[in-house]
Design a protein around this motif. Structure first.
Motif, PDB file in Angstrom:
ATOM      1  N   ARG A   1      40.125  46.305  40.991  1.00 46.27           N
ATOM      2  CA  ARG A   1      41.057  46.230  39.862  1.00 46.27           C
ATOM      3  C   ARG A   1      40.292  46.193  38.536  1.00 46.27           C
ATOM      4  NH1 ARG A   1      45.412  48.325  39.008  1.00 46.27           N
ATOM      5  NH2 ARG A   1      46.081  47.639  41.076  1.00 46.27           N
ATOM      6  N   SER A   2      39.149  45.548  38.519  1.00 49.09           N
ATOM      7  CA  SER A   2      38.356  45.526  37.285  1.00 49.09           C
ATOM      8  C   SER A   2      37.931  46.938  36.902  1.00 49.09           C
ATOM      9  CB  SER A   2      37.098  44.679  37.467  1.00 49.09           C
ATOM     10  OG  SER A   2      37.419  43.447  38.020  1.00 49.09           O
TER      11      SER A   2
ATOM     12  N   SER B   1      41.266  42.273  33.857  1.00 47.10           N
ATOM     13  CA  SER B   1      41.895  41.850  35.105  1.00 47.10           C
ATOM     14  C   SER B   1      43.357  41.577  34.836  1.00 47.10           C
ATOM     15  CB  SER B   1      41.229  40.582  35.654  1.00 47.10           C
ATOM     16  OG  SER B   1      41.717  39.446  34.961  1.00 47.10           O
ATOM     17  N   LEU B   2      44.099  41.325  35.911  1.00 50.56           N
ATOM     18  CA  LEU B   2      45.522  41.015  35.759  1.00 50.56           C
ATOM     19  C   LEU B   2      45.721  39.619  35.175  1.00 50.56           C
ATOM     20  CD1 LEU B   2      46.727  42.622  39.076  1.00 50.56           C
ATOM     21  CD2 LEU B   2      47.452  43.306  36.788  1.00 50.56           C
ATOM     22  N   MET B   3      44.633  38.892  34.964  1.00 48.95           N
ATOM     23  CA  MET B   3      44.764  37.591  34.312  1.00 48.95           C
ATOM     24  C   MET B   3      44.771  37.732  32.790  1.00 48.95           C
ATOM     25  SD  MET B   3      42.541  35.015  36.676  1.00 48.95           S
ATOM     26  CE  MET B   3      41.008  35.900  36.557  1.00 48.95           C
TER      27      MET B   3
ATOM     28  N   TYR C   1      45.578  40.972  31.240  1.00 40.73           N
ATOM     29  CA  TYR C   1      46.412  42.103  30.846  1.00 40.73           C
ATOM     30  C   TYR C   1      47.835  41.745  31.254  1.00 40.73           C
ATOM     31  CZ  TYR C   1      48.104  46.872  30.221  1.00 40.73           C
ATOM     32  OH  TYR C   1      48.796  47.981  29.790  1.00 40.73           O
TER      33      TYR C   1
ATOM     34  N   LEU D   1      51.114  42.153  32.505  1.00 42.00           N
ATOM     35  CA  LEU D   1      52.040  43.044  33.201  1.00 42.00           C
ATOM     36  C   LEU D   1      53.431  42.380  33.231  1.00 42.00           C
ATOM     37  CD1 LEU D   1      50.993  45.671  34.403  1.00 42.00           C
ATOM     38  CD2 LEU D   1      51.132  44.629  36.653  1.00 42.00           C
TER      39      LEU D   1
ATOM     40  N   GLY E   1      45.525  44.904  45.949  1.00 39.27           N
ATOM     41  CA  GLY E   1      45.841  45.502  44.651  1.00 39.27           C
ATOM     42  C   GLY E   1      45.057  44.909  43.501  1.00 39.27           C
ATOM     43  N   CYS E   2      44.299  43.846  43.765  1.00 35.33           N
ATOM     44  CA  CYS E   2      43.512  43.272  42.672  1.00 35.33           C
ATOM     45  C   CYS E   2      42.366  42.474  43.264  1.00 35.33           C
ATOM     46  CB  CYS E   2      44.367  42.400  41.760  1.00 35.33           C
ATOM     47  SG  CYS E   2      44.822  40.795  42.457  1.00 35.33           S
ATOM     48  N   ASP E   3      41.604  41.833  42.391  1.00 26.40           N
ATOM     49  CA  ASP E   3      40.492  41.025  42.875  1.00 26.40           C
ATOM     50  C   ASP E   3      40.536  39.622  42.282  1.00 26.40           C
ATOM     51  OD1 ASP E   3      39.963  42.184  40.394  1.00 26.40           O
ATOM     52  OD2 ASP E   3      38.527  43.608  41.242  1.00 26.40           O
ATOM     53  N   THR E   4      41.730  39.228  41.834  1.00 24.09           N
ATOM     54  CA  THR E   4      41.846  37.905  41.207  1.00 24.09           C
ATOM     55  C   THR E   4      43.064  37.121  41.699  1.00 24.09           C
ATOM     56  OG1 THR E   4      43.030  38.952  39.386  1.00 24.09           O
ATOM     57  CG2 THR E   4      40.670  38.559  39.058  1.00 24.09           C
TER      58      THR E   4
ATOM     59  N   GLN F   1      46.119  37.856  41.860  1.00 27.24           N
ATOM     60  CA  GLN F   1      47.249  37.955  40.940  1.00 27.24           C
ATOM     61  C   GLN F   1      48.405  38.773  41.505  1.00 27.24           C
ATOM     62  OE1 GLN F   1      47.514  36.958  37.338  1.00 27.24           O
ATOM     63  NE2 GLN F   1      46.218  35.445  38.317  1.00 27.24           N
TER      64      GLN F   1
ATOM     65  N   ARG G   1      54.956  47.561  39.888  1.00 27.13           N
ATOM     66  CA  ARG G   1      54.890  48.367  38.668  1.00 27.13           C
ATOM     67  C   ARG G   1      56.007  49.396  38.607  1.00 27.13           C
ATOM     68  NH1 ARG G   1      53.411  47.897  33.443  1.00 27.13           N
ATOM     69  NH2 ARG G   1      51.654  49.210  32.847  1.00 27.13           N
TER      70      ARG G   1
END
Lengths: 803, 157
Positions: free
Chosen positions: A320-321, A715-717, A719, A721, B39-42, B44, B136
């Motif tokens: 994701r990054s 990251s989604l933290m 950005y 959404l 879908g992510c690495d955190t 989330q 999304r």
């Protein structure tokens, strides 16, 4: 150029039953079209049997990781691979020089929109623009943070990632520039020696003299400088690719979800210097696109190249990054606009100066071009003058993103109209009413040359206001106030263009058991083509939709096809499927006549069966097909005429003046999509489109630190959404004013959710905060921005605030 | 490397894992259960949500070794043969999925929400509870409808 009401449709635009060979479609025969059929795709997707790119694995596969630039702009010196190569499990470390030595060439993105009706964009001297060659790995310098400069291939993903950190690049950091308005300044760092000053497109459109004259005699002029911020698609599936090479046949297979496998095959085979037939691209289930997957990614070429060199399968899956750093991004337009009005509030003229930030190289000018054609929005504005510029900066490339270019200009014109309402004291709805195009004005050529096909703009507005319970806003406002909240409403009208790659092909085959297979070159990423396309073919052949199977995404099956972008799929695929279906019935009729020993016109056709008129002798389509001689047709169509979906959206917000939190409490829209094939799917598209537009207006931002050039949203933290607890239910309705340009009368759906949303949210917030002295606010409208705006307004002496 | 045994969808499954192997890697790469997505690495996005010992967890944030001996349920274990689970069926009927990438995680998280709230579920609770699952495509509208419907709460719109 001057705007022209009731402009004639140019040759080849109006749907002509004779050239399409399909006759006039009898909508009364439609039984599947228009039904909210449940999707055929769903079963595999809800049971975990989807086939997304990273789901594919091949025995013995290797894993790739990228060495990426930590700098926004830096010269690439020596690359020391030794330490990385020495790590256990590392198979290869390859650089841009290795790629050049192997004869690899730049990706040919063909970024300049080229249908006959796209707004023409050229270099300042009128020549084709220099776009900045896109090598898989650069050899001279990195031009944005995250640009890949080497690829590491190893036995495991972990080993590849570990080794990528050990590759030592001798960087020479260079001055960088992030914002396009900084990049056009005289002393700005230059990205490409070929384009000193960074501006590689600079054009003028419209009628500058007439516009100037109109502004001089105007009773009112309003102006705005706006930035439509940079956002990114955040497809939930990060991009991934698995390349396999068969040494025996010399063929490569690439499992990689995209916006259209045919384009990937064409452009990637060219990069590798191999015949197109030596590459098979498979794009099955695609976890979201929104434009970001339409263009070729360097990693796709890199895994193909590595797998051919190493003769082993190679897989790459973005984290994701990496997606935040290097997915093609969207928007980033500076626009300076002005609107001239007469004393009655009639719009006289408009100017716009649009500067698009394409990033480090140009992969698409679609956003700039699309927006350029629509600056005057849904209104009659007799003359306009537009300047369009595209500029290189040290940022990731931008590309068409959900409703490419249209939300930007819709935001601009609707902000201007709102300013004009305040300036003239005319009610904003009344001002819109006075200037909206009337149904009898269409076809309408706007002041920059775009030809709107059909629509009932004011009816959209009235219907959306009724849906929104506009008459009740006063009561809701008082109710919110009683709860300590400030309520605001924002309305925006929109018109957008759907153009897209002009060519599409359909192959329809009836199997001896009656099953119908349609091969088509679009590429869904959730739009339900397997269902809605089936509905079209079913009605054309008068058979049940359940009998039709749609084949997509395998370049060994699909030879021609434009993929899915610009709302083109239903219209282009629908049209060519109508044509191919008519071809099929013609072929079948002749065969049936032969079988029944009658003249073709002595047969009636209904429900998949030819019957000798007045008898009970009949043959079915299935009867006419055999394993040796399947009943099959192929048809290719090229269609340039654009269509103009349109509508109205209205947003209501409640702002907490203490915490500055914004809640969307109501959202209504009416979207004219032309003929709607499957309302369940179209409504879903509208919902998602709205969320993406609202997301940009409220939270989303590819923030970049101008000092260091470092992206801050990685990251989604960090950005923002849209989340399930920040979205309302939507009240969406469809209007079906058919387009005269294609047999089914289709326009497009989905992007219309996004197009007006930036404006509706912003106008709603401004409506709420105007009594407190706030007159402008930038996107994304975060609580911090509201707090700052309130703070600034409170510090401004009252008499200086606009009336 | 060590061999690990985890009960997945009712069957004891074994695979060799490193200490750093995540539960989602064990499922996807070790067992080939690719319905659970990353879908992510955190932690989330929630695309990797599975049920572990009765609780919804994000399998990207559980080490495989932590799941040793546990009972794990993934999207592949939900349908009864060809018969969809009511939640899967509701997602399809309400068009609560488009690209389908977030869907397995969204369904597994919803399963947990419905089990905990049962008949008390309302739209606001669904939205509060599913805040850690990102989508999304849909704008979430139809997801909320589908979850309420599957919970027997009818359709709010």
């Amino acid at each position: 150029m001057t705007a022209q009401r009731q402009a004639p449709l140019p040759d080849g635009w109006a749907y002509d039953a004779s050239t399409v060979d399909a006759g006039v479609l009898n909508a009364e025969l439609f039984s599947e079209i228009g039904k909210p059929l449940r999707r055929r795709e769903d079963h595999r997707l809800v049971t975990g049997k989807g086939r997304f790119s990273d789901d594919f694995s091949i025995e013995g596969q290797l894993f790739a990781a990228m060495v990426r630039s930590p700098y926004a702009h830096a010269r690439i010196g020596a690359i020391d691979k030794a330490e990385a190569e020495a790590l256990p499990g590392v198979v290869a470390v390859l650089t841009g020089q290795d790629a050049l030595d192997d004869g690899l060439t730049a990706i040919n993105h063909s970024p300049v929109p080229s249908t006959r009706f796209d707004v023409r964009l050229t270099a300042p001297d009128g020549s084709p623009p220099f776009i900045g060659p896109h090598l898989l790995l650069p050899v001279d310098k990195a031009r944005h943070v995250g640009e890949a400069v080497a690829i590491v291939v190893a036995e495991s993903r972990a080993a590849a990632l570990d080794a990528a950190e050990m590759v030592d690049v001798a960087w020479e950091e260079l001055p960088h520039v992030i914002d396009s308005l900084d990049a056009i300044k005289e002393d700005a760092p230059t990205l490409w020696d070929e384009v000193p000053g960074n501006t590689f497109v600079d054009c003028e459109h419209g009628n500058p003299e007439a516009t100037k004259a109109a502004f001089e005699e105007a009773a009112t002029v309003v102006r705005a400088k706006l930035h439509i911020n940079r956002v990114t698609a955040v497809t939930m599936e990060p991009r991934a690719a698995l390349a396999d090479y068969d040494a025996e046949t010399g063929r490569s297979t690439l499992y990689a979800g995209s916006g259209g496998a045919v384009r990937q095959k064409r452009e990637l085979s060219a990069v590798l210097g191999i015949p197109q037939d030596d590459l098979r691209v498979l794009s099955y289930d695609v976890g979201g696109n929104f434009g970001a997957r339409n263009r070729v990614y360097v990693e796709f070429g890199l895994v193909l190249w590595a797998s051919r060199r190493l003769q082993r399968p190679v897989k790459y899956t973005a984290s994701r990054s990496e997606a935040f750093l290097t997915d093609y991004q969207g928007r980033d337009l500076h626009t300076e606009v002005a609107l001239a009005l007469d004393a009655d509030g009639k719009f006289l003229a408009m100017t716009a100066d649009n500067v698009s930030n394409v990033g480090a190289r140009c992969v698409s000018l679609s956003p700039l071009s699309k927006g350029a054609g629509l600056i005057t929005g849904s209104y009659h504005i007799p003359v306009a003058h537009l300047r369009t510029r595209a500029v290189f900066t040290n940022t990731m490339c931008t590309q068409a993103y959900r409703s490419s270019g249209r939300p930007e200009v819709t935001y601009a014109i609707e902000r201007l109209v709102d300013l004009a309402a305040i300036e003239t004291g005319i009610d904003p709805i009344e001002l819109r009413r006075r200037n909206l195009l009337a149904p009898q004005d269409l076809p309408y050529r706007n002041a920059v040359g775009s030809l709107y096909d059909s629509g009932e703009y004011e009816a959209n507005m009235d219907r959306a206001m009724a849906l929104f319970e506009w008459d009740d806003v006063g009561r809701r406002r008082a109710d919110a106030k009683a709860r300590g909240k400030i309520l605001g409403v924002g309305l925006a009208n929109y018109v957008e263009s759907s153009i897209g790659t002009p060519k599409e092909r359909a192959e329809i085959t009836v199997a001896p058991d009656g099953a119908v297979e349609v091969v088509i070159g679009t590429q869904p990423s959730g739009q339900g083509h397997e269902t809605s396309f089936g509905q079209v073919v079913a009605d054309m052949l008068q058979i049940p939709a359940a009998d039709v199977t749609i084949v997509l995404g395998d370049t060994d099956r699909v030879s021609v096809g434009g993929g899915s972008h610009s709302g083109r799929s239903m219209r282009h695929a629908g049209t060519v499927m109508v044509m191919a279906s008519a071809d099929l019935l013609r072929v079948a009729r002749d065969l049936a006549a032969e079988r029944l020993d009658l003249a073709p016109d002595a047969l009636d056709y209904a429900d998949g069966t030819f019957t000798a008129r007045g008898t009970n002798r009949s043959v079915t389509l299935a009867d006419l097909s055999s394993e040796q001689n399947p009943l099959s047709v192929a048809r290719t169509n090229e269609m340039h005429a654009p269509v103009f979906p349109n509508g109205t959206a209205i947003c209501e917000v409640e702002i907490d003046p203490v915490t500055c939190q914004i809640a969307i409490t109501r959202y209504a829209s009416v979207d004219d999509v032309g003929r709607c094939i499957n309302p369940l799917i179209v409504h879903g598209q509208s919902h998602g489109g709205i969320a993406q537009g609202v997301g940009q207006a409220m939270w989303e931002d590819c923030a970049i630190d101008p000092e260091s050039g470092q992206p801050l949203a990685g990251s989604l933290m960090d950005y923002g959404l849209p989340r399930i607890d920040t979205m309302p239910f939507f009240d969406v309705e469809i209007s079906e004013v058919l387009s005269p340009t294609n047999p089914l009368g289709i326009k497009a759906g989905g992007e219309g959710g996004t197009t007006p949303a930036l404006a509706t949210v912003t106008l709603a917030v401004l409506d709420a905060l105007r009594p407190l002295g706030v007159t402008d606010i930038a996107m994304p409208i975060t609580p911090q921005r509201i707090w700052q705006a309130l703070d600034t307004a409170a510090a401004t002496p009252k008499e200086k605030a606009p009336a | 490397m060590r061999q690990l045994a985890i009960t997945v969808n009712g069957e004891v499954r074994t695979a060799d894992v490193e200490d750093r192997t995540l539960l989602v890697e064990f499922l996807r790469e070790g067992l080939g259960l690719t319905g659970t997505h990353v879908g992510c690495d955190t932690t989330q996005c929630g695309a990797c949500t599975v049920i572990m010992d009765g609780q919804a967890v994000k399998s990207c944030t559980v080490l495989a070794v932590m799941a040793e001996g546990a009972e794990v349920r993934t999207i592949e274990g939900l349908a009864d043969g060809d018969r969809l689970h009511p939640l899967q069926d509701a997602f399809s009927r309400h068009h609560a999925l488009q690209c389908g990438f977030c869907t397995p995680g969204m369904i597994m998280a919803s399963l947990d929400v419905i089990e905990r709230h049962g008949a008390d579920l309302d739209a606001q609770t669904v939205r509060h509870e599913l805040e850690g699952n990102l989508c999304r495509c849909t704008g979430y509208h139809n997801i909320v409808k589908a979850v309420l419907d599957a919970a027997g709460r009818g359709s709010p719109r």
